[in-house]
Structures are given as structure tokens and as C-alpha cells.
Design a protein around this motif. Structure first.
Motif, PDB file in Angstrom:
ATOM      1  N   ASP A  14       0.821  -1.217   0.000  1.00 18.76           N
ATOM      2  CA  ASP A  14       0.000   0.000   0.000  1.00 18.76           C
ATOM      3  C   ASP A  14       0.853   1.264   0.000  1.00 18.76           C
ATOM      4  O   ASP A  14       0.525   2.238  -0.675  1.00 18.76           O
ATOM      5  CB  ASP A  14      -0.924   0.031   1.220  1.00 18.76           C
ATOM      6  CG  ASP A  14      -2.078  -0.944   1.101  1.00 18.76           C
ATOM      7  OD1 ASP A  14      -2.433  -1.336  -0.033  1.00 18.76           O
ATOM      8  OD2 ASP A  14      -2.628  -1.330   2.158  1.00 18.76           O
ATOM      9  N   ARG A  17       2.073   1.992  -3.419  1.00 14.50           N
ATOM     10  CA  ARG A  17       0.997   2.562  -4.251  1.00 14.50           C
ATOM     11  C   ARG A  17       0.800   4.038  -3.942  1.00 14.50           C
ATOM     12  O   ARG A  17       0.585   4.857  -4.842  1.00 14.50           O
ATOM     13  CB  ARG A  17      -0.303   1.784  -4.054  1.00 14.50           C
ATOM     14  CG  ARG A  17      -0.313   0.460  -4.787  1.00 14.50           C
ATOM     15  CD  ARG A  17      -1.709  -0.147  -4.833  1.00 14.50           C
ATOM     16  NE  ARG A  17      -2.110  -0.725  -3.561  1.00 14.50           N
ATOM     17  CZ  ARG A  17      -1.842  -1.961  -3.183  1.00 14.50           C
ATOM     18  NH1 ARG A  17      -1.143  -2.756  -3.969  1.00 14.50           N
ATOM     19  NH2 ARG A  17      -2.254  -2.410  -2.026  1.00 14.50           N
ATOM     20  N   LYS A  18       0.895   4.407  -2.679  1.00 17.48           N
ATOM     21  CA  LYS A  18       0.780   5.820  -2.298  1.00 17.48           C
ATOM     22  C   LYS A  18       1.912   6.644  -2.906  1.00 17.48           C
ATOM     23  O   LYS A  18       1.700   7.759  -3.388  1.00 17.48           O
ATOM     24  CB  LYS A  18       0.780   5.973  -0.773  1.00 17.48           C
ATOM     25  CG  LYS A  18      -0.482   5.474  -0.122  1.00 17.48           C
ATOM     26  CD  LYS A  18      -0.371   5.556   1.393  1.00 17.48           C
ATOM     27  CE  LYS A  18      -1.560   4.883   2.046  1.00 17.48           C
ATOM     28  NZ  LYS A  18      -1.430   4.802   3.499  1.00 17.48           N
TER      29      LYS A  18
END
Length: 122
Positions: A14, A17-18
């Protein structure tokens, strides 16, 4: 923006992805390298750790399965050379994402650090 930006990432992460979303929003052109399939080499780590200004232990993904498999006691007892060797063997052991430019290396994603880096590059 410059094309000399390399992002080492894991697609299931995650935080990675950020970081990609931040880079895309800012119009930063970068190359992605999957860290699991193509972990940093020992030579790259030697250079990048020095350029990051962080001790090698700050490069460890302490919340991942690879770290847990090694065990905290083993990691604590390991030399810096041993840690670099483990990092080069297992991309999931590396804290991610790793952003490499011609002059800086950032480990992990902090929007303010990315902002500072790319505002200075103009």
C-alpha cells in the motif's frame, strides 16, 4: 521532470501505491523496478545506503514476513555486511518503496520528503 528516477517497489504494498500516486500526481517521470523479482544488488546497496544517509538497519522492513523469519535476535546480532547480504538476497526484507535519484535515496514514503526532493530539483 527528470527521467533519472528509479522506484523500487512491491506491487502488493500500500505504501508503494501511495508513493506512485504521489509521483504521478506531481508529474514525475520514473522507472519502476519490482523489488521482489529484482532486489538491489550488494553493490547497489553499498552505494544507496551511503547516499541515503541512513544506517543499514533503517533499510529493514521490520513488519514483514522475511524479517520475522530471520528473527529479531538474529538481526540484532548480524553485522552490517551480513544485513546488506540479506537485503540483496530478499527484496521483501527491504523497507519500501526505495526512491533513487542522481543525488538522493529515500527509503519508505513520506510525502514531505518527496516534496522537498522534487521541489529542489525543479
Amino acid at each position: 521532470m527528470a527521467k533519472d528516477v528509479l522506484l523500487l517497489e512491491y506491487s502488493g504494498c500500500d505504501t508503494c501505491r501511495k508513493a506512485r500516486k504521489w509521483l504521478d500526481t506531481q508529474g514525475v517521470t520514473y522507472t519502476v523496478r519490482p523489488i521482489v523479482e529484482s532486489p538491489p544488488t550488494a553493490t547497489e546497496l553499498q552505494t544507496w545506503i551511503a547516499r541515503s544517509g541512513l544506517p543499514v538497519r533503517k533499510w529493514l522492513n521490520t513488519s514483514g514476513q522475511s524479517y520475522r523469519a530471520l528473527g529479531k535476535a538474529s538481526v540484532d546480532a548480524a553485522s552490517e555486511a551480513q544485513l546488506r547480504e540479506w537485503l540483496a538476497q530478499d527484496g521483501k526484507l527491504v523497507k519500501r518503496p526505495v526512491l533513487i535519484t542522481s543525488d538522493r535515496v529515500l527509503v519508505g514514503f513520506k510525502p514531505e520528503a518527496y516534496g522537498e526532493l522534487f521541489s529542489a530539483r525543479g
